[in-house]
Write a protein that holds these residues in place. Structure first.
Motif, short mmCIF file in Angstrom:
data_model
loop_
_atom_site.label_atom_id
_atom_site.label_comp_id
_atom_site.label_asym_id
_atom_site.label_seq_id
_atom_site.Cartn_x
_atom_site.Cartn_y
_atom_site.Cartn_z
N ILE A 131 0.84 -1.20 0.00
CA ILE A 131 0.00 0.00 0.00
C ILE A 131 0.87 1.25 0.00
O ILE A 131 0.61 2.21 -0.74
N VAL A 132 1.92 1.23 0.82
CA VAL A 132 2.82 2.39 0.91
C VAL A 132 3.52 2.61 -0.44
O VAL A 132 3.60 3.75 -0.93
N ILE A 133 4.02 1.55 -1.05
CA ILE A 133 4.72 1.68 -2.34
C ILE A 133 3.76 2.20 -3.41
O ILE A 133 4.11 3.09 -4.20
N PHE A 134 2.54 1.66 -3.43
CA PHE A 134 1.56 2.11 -4.42
C PHE A 134 1.23 3.58 -4.21
O PHE A 134 1.09 4.35 -5.17
N THR A 135 1.10 4.00 -2.95
CA THR A 135 0.78 5.40 -2.65
C THR A 135 1.92 6.32 -3.04
O THR A 135 1.70 7.40 -3.62
N VAL A 136 3.16 5.91 -2.74
CA VAL A 136 4.33 6.71 -3.14
C VAL A 136 4.39 6.81 -4.66
O VAL A 136 4.66 7.88 -5.22
N GLY A 137 4.12 5.70 -5.35
CA GLY A 137 4.09 5.73 -6.80
C GLY A 137 3.04 6.68 -7.33
O GLY A 137 3.25 7.38 -8.32
N SER A 138 1.88 6.76 -6.63
CA SER A 138 0.82 7.68 -7.04
C SER A 138 1.28 9.13 -6.89
O SER A 138 1.00 9.96 -7.76
N VAL A 139 1.97 9.42 -5.79
CA VAL A 139 2.50 10.77 -5.59
C VAL A 139 3.48 11.13 -6.70
O VAL A 139 3.43 12.24 -7.26
N LEU A 140 4.37 10.20 -7.03
CA LEU A 140 5.35 10.44 -8.10
C LEU A 140 4.67 10.66 -9.44
O LEU A 140 5.11 11.49 -10.25
N CYS A 141 3.58 9.91 -9.70
CA CYS A 141 2.82 10.11 -10.95
C CYS A 141 2.23 11.52 -10.99
O CYS A 141 2.23 12.18 -12.02
N GLY A 142 1.72 11.97 -9.85
CA GLY A 142 1.07 13.28 -9.79
C GLY A 142 2.01 14.45 -9.99
O GLY A 142 1.57 15.53 -10.39
N VAL A 143 3.30 14.24 -9.70
CA VAL A 143 4.27 15.34 -9.86
C VAL A 143 5.18 15.13 -11.06
O VAL A 143 6.13 15.89 -11.26
N ALA A 144 4.91 14.11 -11.87
CA ALA A 144 5.76 13.81 -13.03
C ALA A 144 5.82 15.00 -13.98
O ALA A 144 4.80 15.62 -14.28
N GLY A 145 7.03 15.29 -14.46
CA GLY A 145 7.20 16.43 -15.36
C GLY A 145 7.41 16.04 -16.80
O GLY A 145 7.54 16.90 -17.67
N SER A 146 7.46 14.73 -17.08
CA SER A 146 7.66 14.26 -18.44
C SER A 146 7.05 12.87 -18.57
O SER A 146 6.72 12.23 -17.57
N VAL A 147 6.95 12.41 -19.81
CA VAL A 147 6.41 11.07 -20.04
C VAL A 147 7.32 10.02 -19.41
O VAL A 147 6.86 9.04 -18.82
N GLY A 148 8.63 10.22 -19.51
CA GLY A 148 9.57 9.27 -18.93
C GLY A 148 9.41 9.16 -17.42
O GLY A 148 9.44 8.05 -16.86
N GLU A 149 9.26 10.30 -16.75
CA GLU A 149 9.06 10.27 -15.31
C GLU A 149 7.74 9.59 -14.95
O GLU A 149 7.65 8.85 -13.95
N LEU A 150 6.71 9.82 -15.75
CA LEU A 150 5.41 9.18 -15.49
C LEU A 150 5.52 7.66 -15.63
O LEU A 150 4.98 6.92 -14.81
N VAL A 151 6.22 7.19 -16.66
CA VAL A 151 6.39 5.76 -16.87
C VAL A 151 7.15 5.14 -15.69
O VAL A 151 6.78 4.07 -15.19
N ALA A 152 8.21 5.80 -15.24
CA ALA A 152 8.98 5.29 -14.10
C ALA A 152 8.09 5.20 -12.85
O ALA A 152 8.16 4.22 -12.10
N ALA A 153 7.27 6.22 -12.63
CA ALA A 153 6.38 6.22 -11.47
C ALA A 153 5.32 5.14 -11.59
O ALA A 153 4.94 4.51 -10.59
N ARG A 154 4.83 4.90 -12.80
CA ARG A 154 3.84 3.84 -13.00
C ARG A 154 4.44 2.46 -12.75
O ARG A 154 3.76 1.54 -12.29
N ILE A 155 5.72 2.27 -13.04
CA ILE A 155 6.39 1.01 -12.74
C ILE A 155 6.46 0.80 -11.22
O ILE A 155 6.25 -0.32 -10.73
N VAL A 156 6.71 1.88 -10.47
CA VAL A 156 6.70 1.80 -9.01
C VAL A 156 5.29 1.42 -8.52
O VAL A 156 5.12 0.56 -7.65
N GLN A 157 4.28 2.05 -9.09
CA GLN A 157 2.91 1.70 -8.76
C GLN A 157 2.64 0.23 -9.04
O GLN A 157 1.98 -0.47 -8.25
N GLY A 158 3.12 -0.26 -10.17
CA GLY A 158 2.91 -1.65 -10.54
C GLY A 158 3.54 -2.61 -9.55
O GLY A 158 2.97 -3.67 -9.25
#
Length: 478
Positions: A88-115
């Motif tokens: 739950i903590v990892i998924f939540t942290v990944g969600s935060v990273l997705c919300g602050v992503a500044g590029s497509v690459g950053e969003l993909v990396a954050a989505r991998i953390v969510q996964g």
């Protein structure tokens, strides 16, 4: 038949645990669908081509598929409660990273953390609940746990449209933060740390590589087939590579004492039946959240909000099913419910083929509400009987294998719906899909769901009697 010690927990405590775990899984299922509505807004924000933003979906699904096979070993080694809370903590942290992503690459990396977090949440959350309740309580517990799979895909698209229309696409990820914090705290306070003896052995790293690559290639193939995202040659290559990795894993698993995916569980009749028949049913149900909103919005002219209000009726029907699951299974037994309820649920999917733009929304709501009830009961029955005869020390291996197949089949449902729609549109010479194309798709997915009934008929009449309390022999004597 059962000689294992059964955990004792009050009905109120069981429901509390089920709701806590289900809420975390609901967050995951909601996130998986709500993002699809926000993709155009994300593309505009990142100055990217909208079609290329599908990588935000596929990166999560591939990450999910790669890490799910490791979930059973991780739960056994570190404890199911600790792993679930950490997920739950990892998924939540990944969600935060997705919300602050500044590029497509950053969003993909954050989505991998969510996964990574999501891969541990589904199987380990189910394992945690199964280890905490007695077999007689499994039906009620799994009835609550089934809700996220049904409500999330229905609620996600209209909620995503509302957020993007009135706020920012970044809020699509931010809504996970309070749910994640509350969920992690609730797990610490109310979920017991029930452990089984560690199976021993090291993590099957080579098996994890083979299974992870197989899932990644197959998921990539499913996600791109017929959608013109990549050349068809790449899609075929992905399927061939996935098949090769599957064969390599099968050869490896026969030589390994503790493989990450334990196919010896297929020797348990109720488990393998739930896997096979349940997969056919999930493929059909997986197509519904894709087909219904498209038909209502593109063929019937509904707005996203109108479409969401209609499709939400299915979730309401699923909610109504919860108190009815145990009495129905106790009265009729798993075999009868899986055969006849499955046939009714399949027929209700087929009724969607008759929908017309001029039908009152209340009629559509009534059909979807009823269908939601029967589909939810069918999922509860499949998800419960799968573990009815699994020894408790093997529950972690069973939840891992079940979740892996479940992830593949639900994705295959979306692919099947899109593929049927595309073929029908071409064969009928339509520039865009019309109501008749959607009707054909609904009829075909309904037929796929109906194929599960003959498999369920092979179950013995007393299948799952320790779970449901239904005793056919006693009933016949009476």
């Amino acid at each position: 038949m059962q000689t294992e010690a059964e955990p004792e927990v009050s009905p109120a405590r069981m429901r509390l645990m089920a709701v806590i775990i289900a809420t975390a899984l609901f967050m995951q299922n909601l996130d998986s669908t709500v993002i699809s509505t926000a993709l155009p807004a994300m593309a505009q924000s990142f100055h990217a081509v909208p079609l290329h933003m599908s990588v935000a979906l596929t990166s999560y699904l591939i990450s999910l598929s790669v890490f799910i096979p490791a979930s059973g070993w991780v739960a056994d080694h570190f404890g199911a409660r600790q792993v679930f809370r950490g997920a739950i903590v990892i998924f939540t942290v990944g969600s935060v990273l997705c919300g602050v992503a500044g590029s497509v690459g950053e969003l993909v990396a954050a989505r991998i953390v969510q996964g990574l977090g999501g891969a541990m949440m589904l199987p380990v959350g189910r394992l945690l609940l199964l280890r905490s309740v007695s077999r007689k309580q499994m039906v009620d517990a799994m009835a609550w746990l089934t809700m996220p799979a049904l409500v999330g895909p229905v609620l996600g698209p209209p909620l995503g449209g509302f957020i993007v229309s009135y706020f920012s696409w970044r809020w699509v990820f931010d809504i996970n933060v309070p749910i994640g914090i509350i969920g992690a705290v609730a797990v610490s306070m109310f979920i017991p740390d029930v452990r089984e003896p560690d199976r021993g052995g090291k993590l099957d790293l080579l098996g994890l590589v083979f299974s992870g690559l197989a899932m990644a290639f197959l998921m990539a193939g499913f996600e791109t087939v017929g959608r013109y995202l990549v050349p068809m040659g790449w899609t075929i290559a992905a399927f061939l590579a996935g098949a090769a990795c599957c064969l390599a894993y099968a050869a490896h698993a026969r030589r390994t004492p503790h493989p990450v995916l334990d196919f010896s569980l297929l020797a348990i009749p109720t488990f393998v039946n739930s896997m096979l028949a349940g997969s056919l049913f999930r493929i059909a149900v997986g197509a519904l959240p894709f087909l219904l909103p498209l038909m209502l919005q593109l063929a019937f002219g509904y707005t996203p909000l109108q479409s969401g209000l209609v499709t939400f009726a299915a979730a309401a029907g699923a909610l109504l099913m919860k108190p009815a699951a145990q009495p129905l299974l106790s009265r009729f037994g798993f075999r009868t419910v899986l055969i006849w309820n499955g046939a009714i649920a399949a027929a209700m999917m087929g009724l969607c083929a008759l929908f017309q733009p001029n039908w009152p929304s209340l009629v559509l709501d009534a059909i979807l509400f009823t269908g939601g009830f029967f589909r939810s009961l069918q999922f509860t029955a499949y998800n419960t009987i799968a573990y009815g005869d699994v020894p408790r020390p093997r529950m972690s291996a069973a939840t891992t294998l079940y979740a892996t197949v479940q992830q593949l089949t639900l994705t295959l449902g979306i692919v099947a719906g899109a593929f049927i729609l595309e073929i029908s549109t071409r064969l009928q010479g339509h520039k865009e899909a019309v109501q008749s194309d959607y009707a054909i798709a609904f009829v075909i997915v309904s037929a796929v769901a109906m194929l599960a009934a003959p498999l369920c008929a092979r179950l013995p009449r007393n299948a799952g009697e320790a779970l449901s309390g239904h005793h056919p022999a006693t009933e016949e004597k009476a």
